[in-house]
Design a protein around this motif. Structure first.
Motif, PDB file in Angstrom:
ATOM      1  N   ASP A   1       0.910  -1.211  -0.013  1.00  0.00           N
ATOM      2  CA  ASP A   1      -0.335   0.007   0.091  1.00  0.00           C
ATOM      3  C   ASP A   1       0.733   1.123  -0.074  1.00  0.00           C
ATOM      4  O   ASP A   1       1.293   1.671   1.016  1.00  0.00           O
ATOM      5  CB  ASP A   1      -1.005  -0.045   1.272  1.00  0.00           C
ATOM      6  N   GLN A   2       0.992   1.701  -1.038  1.00  0.00           N
ATOM      7  CA  GLN A   2       1.863   3.047  -1.411  1.00  0.00           C
ATOM      8  C   GLN A   2       3.301   2.956  -0.700  1.00  0.00           C
ATOM      9  O   GLN A   2       3.636   3.674  -0.049  1.00  0.00           O
ATOM     10  CB  GLN A   2       1.068   4.311  -0.677  1.00  0.00           C
ATOM     11  N   VAL A   3       3.958   1.682  -1.078  1.00  0.00           N
ATOM     12  CA  VAL A   3       5.315   1.285  -0.340  1.00  0.00           C
ATOM     13  C   VAL A   3       6.415   2.208  -1.187  1.00  0.00           C
ATOM     14  O   VAL A   3       6.559   2.149  -2.262  1.00  0.00           O
ATOM     15  CB  VAL A   3       5.470  -0.145  -0.598  1.00  0.00           C
ATOM     16  N   SER A   4       7.045   2.989  -0.467  1.00  0.00           N
ATOM     17  CA  SER A   4       8.248   3.793  -1.284  1.00  0.00           C
ATOM     18  C   SER A   4       9.664   2.895  -1.330  1.00  0.00           C
ATOM     19  O   SER A   4       9.852   2.440  -0.303  1.00  0.00           O
ATOM     20  CB  SER A   4       8.508   5.074  -0.240  1.00  0.00           C
ATOM     21  N   LEU A   5      10.096   2.911  -2.658  1.00  0.00           N
ATOM     22  CA  LEU A   5      11.211   2.119  -2.882  1.00  0.00           C
ATOM     23  C   LEU A   5      12.375   3.124  -3.280  1.00  0.00           C
ATOM     24  O   LEU A   5      12.119   4.404  -4.014  1.00  0.00           O
ATOM     25  CB  LEU A   5      10.974   1.175  -3.961  1.00  0.00           C
ATOM     26  N   PRO A   6      13.508   2.985  -2.781  1.00  0.00           N
ATOM     27  CA  PRO A   6      14.536   4.158  -3.235  1.00  0.00           C
ATOM     28  C   PRO A   6      15.072   3.968  -4.575  1.00  0.00           C
ATOM     29  O   PRO A   6      14.360   3.191  -5.420  1.00  0.00           O
ATOM     30  CB  PRO A   6      15.776   3.519  -2.408  1.00  0.00           C
ATOM     31  N   VAL A   7      15.969   5.230  -5.104  1.00  0.00           N
ATOM     32  CA  VAL A   7      16.302   5.260  -6.510  1.00  0.00           C
ATOM     33  C   VAL A   7      16.703   3.986  -7.083  1.00  0.00           C
ATOM     34  O   VAL A   7      16.434   3.578  -8.284  1.00  0.00           O
ATOM     35  CB  VAL A   7      17.097   6.447  -6.831  1.00  0.00           C
ATOM     36  N   ASP A   8      17.508   3.306  -6.315  1.00  0.00           N
ATOM     37  CA  ASP A   8      18.646   2.128  -6.918  1.00  0.00           C
ATOM     38  C   ASP A   8      17.629   0.970  -6.489  1.00  0.00           C
ATOM     39  O   ASP A   8      18.299  -0.237  -6.534  1.00  0.00           O
ATOM     40  CB  ASP A   8      19.852   2.277  -6.205  1.00  0.00           C
ATOM     41  N   ALA A   9      16.430   0.996  -6.457  1.00  0.00           N
ATOM     42  CA  ALA A   9      15.695  -0.313  -6.229  1.00  0.00           C
ATOM     43  C   ALA A   9      15.522  -1.415  -7.069  1.00  0.00           C
ATOM     44  O   ALA A   9      15.752  -2.541  -7.012  1.00  0.00           O
ATOM     45  CB  ALA A   9      14.314  -0.046  -5.535  1.00  0.00           C
ATOM     46  N   PRO A  10      15.432  -0.682  -8.519  1.00  0.00           N
ATOM     47  CA  PRO A  10      15.371  -1.742  -9.560  1.00  0.00           C
ATOM     48  C   PRO A  10      16.657  -2.832  -9.480  1.00  0.00           C
ATOM     49  O   PRO A  10      17.590  -2.615  -9.582  1.00  0.00           O
ATOM     50  CB  PRO A  10      15.406  -0.923 -10.784  1.00  0.00           C
ATOM     51  N   ILE A  11      16.094  -4.046 -10.062  1.00  0.00           N
ATOM     52  CA  ILE A  11      17.135  -5.159 -10.199  1.00  0.00           C
ATOM     53  C   ILE A  11      17.396  -5.079 -11.817  1.00  0.00           C
ATOM     54  O   ILE A  11      16.295  -5.680 -12.554  1.00  0.00           O
ATOM     55  CB  ILE A  11      16.656  -6.548  -9.772  1.00  0.00           C
ATOM     56  N   GLY A  12      18.193  -4.874 -12.441  1.00  0.00           N
ATOM     57  CA  GLY A  12      18.071  -4.844 -13.918  1.00  0.00           C
ATOM     58  C   GLY A  12      17.867  -3.647 -14.612  1.00  0.00           C
ATOM     59  O   GLY A  12      17.127  -2.679 -13.633  1.00  0.00           O
ATOM     60  N   PRO A  13      17.792  -3.401 -15.799  1.00  0.00           N
ATOM     61  CA  PRO A  13      17.225  -2.106 -16.344  1.00  0.00           C
ATOM     62  C   PRO A  13      15.462  -1.872 -16.193  1.00  0.00           C
ATOM     63  O   PRO A  13      15.011  -3.186 -16.013  1.00  0.00           O
ATOM     64  CB  PRO A  13      17.559  -2.183 -17.765  1.00  0.00           C
ATOM     65  N   VAL A  14      14.956  -0.590 -15.886  1.00  0.00           N
ATOM     66  CA  VAL A  14      13.709  -0.543 -15.983  1.00  0.00           C
ATOM     67  C   VAL A  14      13.035  -1.000 -17.364  1.00  0.00           C
ATOM     68  O   VAL A  14      13.440  -0.733 -18.524  1.00  0.00           O
ATOM     69  CB  VAL A  14      13.423   1.015 -15.824  1.00  0.00           C
ATOM     70  N   GLY A  15      12.087  -1.591 -17.398  1.00  0.00           N
ATOM     71  CA  GLY A  15      11.261  -2.170 -18.283  1.00  0.00           C
ATOM     72  C   GLY A  15      11.564  -3.529 -18.833  1.00  0.00           C
ATOM     73  O   GLY A  15      11.176  -4.148 -19.666  1.00  0.00           O
ATOM     74  N   GLN A  16      12.854  -3.972 -18.143  1.00  0.00           N
ATOM     75  CA  GLN A  16      13.279  -5.417 -18.487  1.00  0.00           C
ATOM     76  C   GLN A  16      13.195  -6.523 -17.608  1.00  0.00           C
ATOM     77  O   GLN A  16      13.731  -7.601 -17.235  1.00  0.00           O
ATOM     78  CB  GLN A  16      14.865  -5.304 -18.820  1.00  0.00           C
ATOM     79  N   GLY A  17      11.898  -6.242 -16.741  1.00  0.00           N
ATOM     80  CA  GLY A  17      11.532  -7.239 -15.547  1.00  0.00           C
ATOM     81  C   GLY A  17      11.428  -8.733 -16.197  1.00  0.00           C
ATOM     82  O   GLY A  17      11.565  -9.624 -15.365  1.00  0.00           O
ATOM     83  N   TRP A  18      10.751  -8.809 -17.333  1.00  0.00           N
ATOM     84  CA  TRP A  18      10.463 -10.077 -17.720  1.00  0.00           C
ATOM     85  C   TRP A  18      11.751 -10.924 -18.085  1.00  0.00           C
ATOM     86  O   TRP A  18      12.030 -12.063 -18.016  1.00  0.00           O
ATOM     87  CB  TRP A  18       9.571  -9.922 -19.267  1.00  0.00           C
ATOM     88  N   ALA A  19      12.865 -10.243 -18.673  1.00  0.00           N
ATOM     89  CA  ALA A  19      14.154 -10.716 -19.153  1.00  0.00           C
ATOM     90  C   ALA A  19      14.921 -11.304 -17.672  1.00  0.00           C
ATOM     91  O   ALA A  19      15.356 -12.347 -17.575  1.00  0.00           O
ATOM     92  CB  ALA A  19      15.084  -9.961 -19.723  1.00  0.00           C
TER      93      ALA A  19
END
Length: 379
Positions: free
Chosen positions: A221-239
């Motif tokens: 519920d409206q959880v805030s994640l830091p700037v460096d939270a992504p694992i891999g490139p943004v939009g590449q979650g499927w890969a």
């Protein structure tokens, strides 16, 4: 130290003989992947697994395939599989860290090696992770995920949604989250690292029909994640997710089909040499052999420098069919007594869930049809 498979296996076996018994859990190993224990015992098993992981790491066995710069030995993922096979001979409760070490760790190393603190937290046994993929309305269909992460002006992310069937979420410090950051379909997904103690994260345990509660619902519920939270490139979650699932297939093992235990049970009941019992045991033994061959194909592919291919889906599908066949045989062999036999009743009740875990049978059949048999896609 050598990377030759036979020499490395012998070295691993010798080290395990000396050290693993000190970390073995009390009592016989459970037949069910979802052992029924109270909360105190559950936390005891998790702590034992974490101490064992740290002991392996300090001795150089915690992550054989990791680059030396990240605390590993720079060997192959196939060598990790070899060590896991040898380790499975001992009743060490590694199952509570399977998502953490076998799925999340290789994904982080491949896609986000800069996350050194997270990688070190895993290989040292400091952190337990959970995998936040499945959702109530999507199931195993990752393209249908609806949990959404929105990037804010300052580069942080806000996540809202719900996940389900999340193993060990109630004990995890970190979460590996797949969320929608773009349009519908595979191309709009991004993987994230999530602090499970962050404000807005709520965890509700699910009671399974075995009586265990290893699965969870997770509400965001409206959880805030830091700037460096992504694992891999943004939009590449499927890969990113495909890397995870390919490594998950390496965990498929013939030892999950309890042939030796069923044979011992038949002998204990004086039925080992009855023709129908012998035939049933022979069929289960044959399934173990086939599954081991499928797994060895994946291991050899990794040893040659590739990734586990679509044969992993065939192995997973065959495992699901095989353990259900073993469960049916156990019910027939033991009869009404199975109701009061905790080990076998938990086995019979728990294993039907493998048809959904890690992707439903229908999803696996689609992968086999498209990627192995080359059949045209629907529509």
């Amino acid at each position: 130290m050598t990377g030759e498979p036979a020499a490395l296996r012998a070295e691993a076996a010798a080290w395990l003989r000396e050290h693993a018994p000190r970390f073995a859990a009390d009592g016989p190993a459970p037949l069910s992947p979802f052992e029924v224990v109270d909360e105190a015992r559950e936390r005891e098993l998790v702590e034992l697994a974490r101490r064992w992981q740290r002991h392996k790491f300090e001795a150089g066995w915690g992550a054989l395939s990791l680059p030396t710069t990240l605390g590993g030995r720079g060997l192959s993922r196939a060598d990790d599989v070899m060590f896991t096979d040898e380790e499975s001979r001992y009743h060490v409760p590694t199952h509570v860290l399977e998502v953490t070490t076998r799925m999340v760790l290789p994904t982080l190393v491949h896609w986000s090696p800069e996350k050194r603190t997270s990688i070190e937290g895993i290989i040292s046994g400091r952190e337990v992770w959970c995998q936040l993929f499945s959702e109530p309305d999507a199931g195993s269909d990752l393209a249908a995920l609806r949990t959404r992460a929105t990037r804010q002006r300052d580069g942080t992310w806000t996540v809202t949604g719900q996940k389900v069937w999340t193993s060990w979420a109630h004990l995890a410090q970190r979460g590996y989250l797949l969320a929608r950051t773009g349009a519908d379909g595979h191309g709009g997904l991004t993987a994230f690292e999530l602090d499970m103690a962050a404000p807005g994260v709520s965890i509700r345990r699910i009671r399974q029909m075995t009586g265990a509660s290893t699965f969870n619902e997770v509400f965001l519920d409206q959880v805030s994640l830091p700037v460096d939270a992504p694992i891999g490139p943004v939009g590449q979650g499927w890969a990113v997710a495909m890397t995870t699932l390919m490594n998950e297939r390496l965990a498929v093992g013939a030892d999950q089909i309890p042939y030796d235990e069923l044979r011992a049970e038949a002998a204990r009941r004086g039925r080992l040499h009855q023709p129908d019992v012998a035939a049933g045991l022979g069929a289960i033994r044959a399934r173990r052999i086939v599954l081991e061959q499928l797994r060895q194909q994946m291991v050899q592919s990794v040893r040659r420098g590739g990734d586990p291919g679509p044969e992993g889906s065939a192995a997973k599908l065959f495992l699901a069919e095989s353990v259900l066949e073993a469960a049916r045989f156990a019910r027939w062999l033991i009869g009404p007594d199975i109701v009061v036999d905790d080990r076998w009743s938990q086995f019979a009740l728990a294993w039907p869930g493998i048809k959904n875990a890690g992707g439903t049978d229908e999803v696996q059949k689609t992968i086999i049809a498209n990627r192995i048999l080359g059949l045209p896609k629907e529509g």
